[in-house]
Structures are given as structure tokens and as C-alpha cells.
Design a protein around this motif. Structure first.
Motif: not given
Length: 294
Positions: A214-221, A225-236, A287-294
Motif C-alpha cells: 500500500l506504499g507504507f515505509f515501515t520503521v521498527g523502533l 537500531g543502527p540510525a536515529p529515527l529522524e534519519r531513518a524516516l523516508t517517503g510520504d 514533523q517529517h511528514l509535514l516537511k514532505k508536504t511543505a
């Protein structure tokens, strides 16, 4: 003349004890604290056996929870049991126009139905469970929350409330080792159960695969984890996946998500209660998603 401080202190203590007792009695009358068993040896919670419920029936309690359920058009309501005081505080209008039976009861009557420690606030609603939802109905939601066997209904309820606050489209969890719809879950969610789909699935890895389609990028907390959440997030479209209170994410879940990420915390404590972690992760993802739509 020397003031008798001992007598003054005794009078003052007696006065405050009377005030505390009056406040406590008023709270009991409103159902905000449990009514004590009149016997000297108070019945323990483990001695209480709840009345048998039908498979398609749920008992909800608490003012916010019950008011939200009554306002939810998807709820099929069976019966409202309420004290006279709580009925006024519910502010639901004339009972004759509600379309379902209303019974005036005492707080003790509700204690017998819900148990001696339920903070029912003088109101209980018998209702059908909410309709089941499918994952495909969430394709237009940019943010989802997935729980991997989070068992405590208080935690799940708190997570649902936070998910509503951050505009998540659903809370998804497993059928096994997760709380079903119940009074405890609904009370902890404080009305949020009526505002966000609570979807229980059979197989979590299959559900994650469906979310990927369905187009979701899944992130397991994961605290490692190898990277901070802020750097792992991608997609809309993002689905956050959180593990159970003790074990965290299961190995199969870790292998299925698109990425593993951690919440960076500078202090000595590196792990949080799952409901607190969910709040931080939802904020960062929003915050990540808001930047994607800005």
C-alpha cells in the motif's frame, strides 16, 4: 496564659480528618473511587468474578469513555446504567430521546458489575464491539502505528490517545498477546477508542507486507537500531512499529520492517515505556511528514 498547643493540634487534626472523609464520601457517591466492602476483611480483587458477557458485548465505563461511545454513530448501544449525579454530568439530554434503555443505579451496583477497583465515575454502557476494519481502508492515511504484542491495555489505551492527538490513521495490533476491546482499554484511551480504528490482525509479518504494497515505509523502533529515527524516516507514508513492554520487537518483525531505528536519548536511561516512546516517535514522524508536504 500559655496556649495549649497539644489541644489545638488535636482539634486541627480532627477538623482535617473530617474534611478528608467528606471529600472521599463525595467521590464515592460520584463513582470516582471504589466503594469499600462493608465487611471488615475487604474482598480482594482476585476474589471478584465478573458477570459473564456475551461474545458480542462490551462494557464501557467512565464519563469521557461513555460520552464518546454514545456520540459515535458506529456504536450499537444496548443499555446505559448510570447514577443520578453521573447522568447530569454526562450532558446527553433527555433519556427518553436516546433510543436505548437507561437505568438509574447506585455506585455499589456498578461495583458489582465492574469490580471493586474500577473507576467508573458512576456510569457503565453496554454495547456491541466496533466494526472490524481492513488494512486496505488505510491506504490514504499517511501515518500508522503498529504494535507487536503490546499486552498491557493501559499502555495500548494511552498509545491510542496519543495516536489520535498526532493524527495517525489507525492503531494496528495482533489478535494474540494484545488486549481486545474492553472497558479497561477504553477507559485508558479516554474516548480515543471511538476516534481511531483499532485493527487486530492474525499475522503481523503478513500485515506489514500488505502495508508495503500500500506504499507504507515501515520503521521498527529498537533501542539498538543502527540510525536515529529522524534519519531513518523516508517517503510520504510511514508505519511505526513498536514492540512489547519487555521483549521489544520479535525477530520476525525485525526482519520484515523496512528499517530499524532508535530514539536518541542523551541521558543515562536509554529505553522508555512503550507509550512514551510512541509519543516521541509520532511527533518526530509527523514533523517529517509535514516537511514532505511543505
Amino acid at each position: 496564659m500559655v496556649k495549649d498547643t497539644k489541644i489545638d493540634k488535636t482539634a486541627r487534626d480532627t477538623h482535617y480528618a473530617t474534611l478528608r472523609r467528606q471529600v472521599r464520601d463525595a467521590k464515592r457517591e460520584r463513582g470516582e473511587i471504589p466503594t469499600p466492602d462493608p465487611r471488615k476483611d475487604r474482598r480482594k480483587e482476585t476474589d471478584w468474578t465478573p458477570p459473564q458477557l456475551a461474545p458480542d458485548q462490551v462494557r464501557l465505563y467512565g464519563l469521557h469513555t461513555v460520552r464518546a461511545a454514545i456520540d459515535n454513530p458506529e456504536r450499537k448501544l444496548i443499555k446505559l446504567s448510570v447514577t443520578q449525579n453521573a447522568l447530569v454530568r454526562l450532558e446527553i439530554g433527555p433519556v427518553d430521546s436516546l433510543g436505548f434503555p437507561v437505568e438509574i443505579v447506585t455506585p455499589q451496583d456498578l461495583d458489582k458489575q465492574l469490580g471493586p477497583d474500577a473507576i467508573h465515575q458512576g456510569v457503565m454502557l453496554e454495547t456491541r464491539p466496533l466494526p472490524m476494519r481492513r488494512l486496505e481502508a488505510l491506504k490514504d492515511s499517511p501515518l500508522l502505528l503498529v504494535l507487536d504484542q503490546v499486552t498491557d491495555p493501559h499502555n495500548v489505551g494511552a498509545i491510542m490517545r496519543t495516536a489520535v492527538a498526532f493524527g495517525a490513521g489507525a492503531v494496528i495490533t495482533t489478535m494474540r498477546h494484545s488486549p481486545t476491546e474492553s472497558g479497561v482499554l477504553a477507559k485508558s484511551a479516554s474516548g480515543a477508542l471511538e476516534m481511531i480504528p483499532y485493527i487486530q490482525i492474525t499475522n503481523l509479518s503478513d500485515a506489514l507486507g500488505e502495508l508495503h504494497k500500500l506504499g507504507f515505509f515501515t520503521v521498527g523502533l529498537d533501542s539498538e537500531g543502527p540510525a536515529p529515527l529522524e534519519r531513518a524516516l523516508t517517503g510520504d507514508k510511514v508505519a511505526l512499529v513498536l514492540g512489547s513492554e519487555g521483549k521489544g520487537l520479535r525477530q520476525k518483525t525485525r526482519e520484515t520492517v523496512n528499517a530499524l531505528a532508535r530514539l536518541d536519548m542523551p541521558g543515562e536511561i536509554k529505553s522508555l515505556n512503550v507509550s512514551n516512546a510512541a509519543a516521541i516517535a509520532l511527533y518526530a514522524t509527523r514533523q517529517h511528514l509535514l516537511k514532505k508536504t511543505a
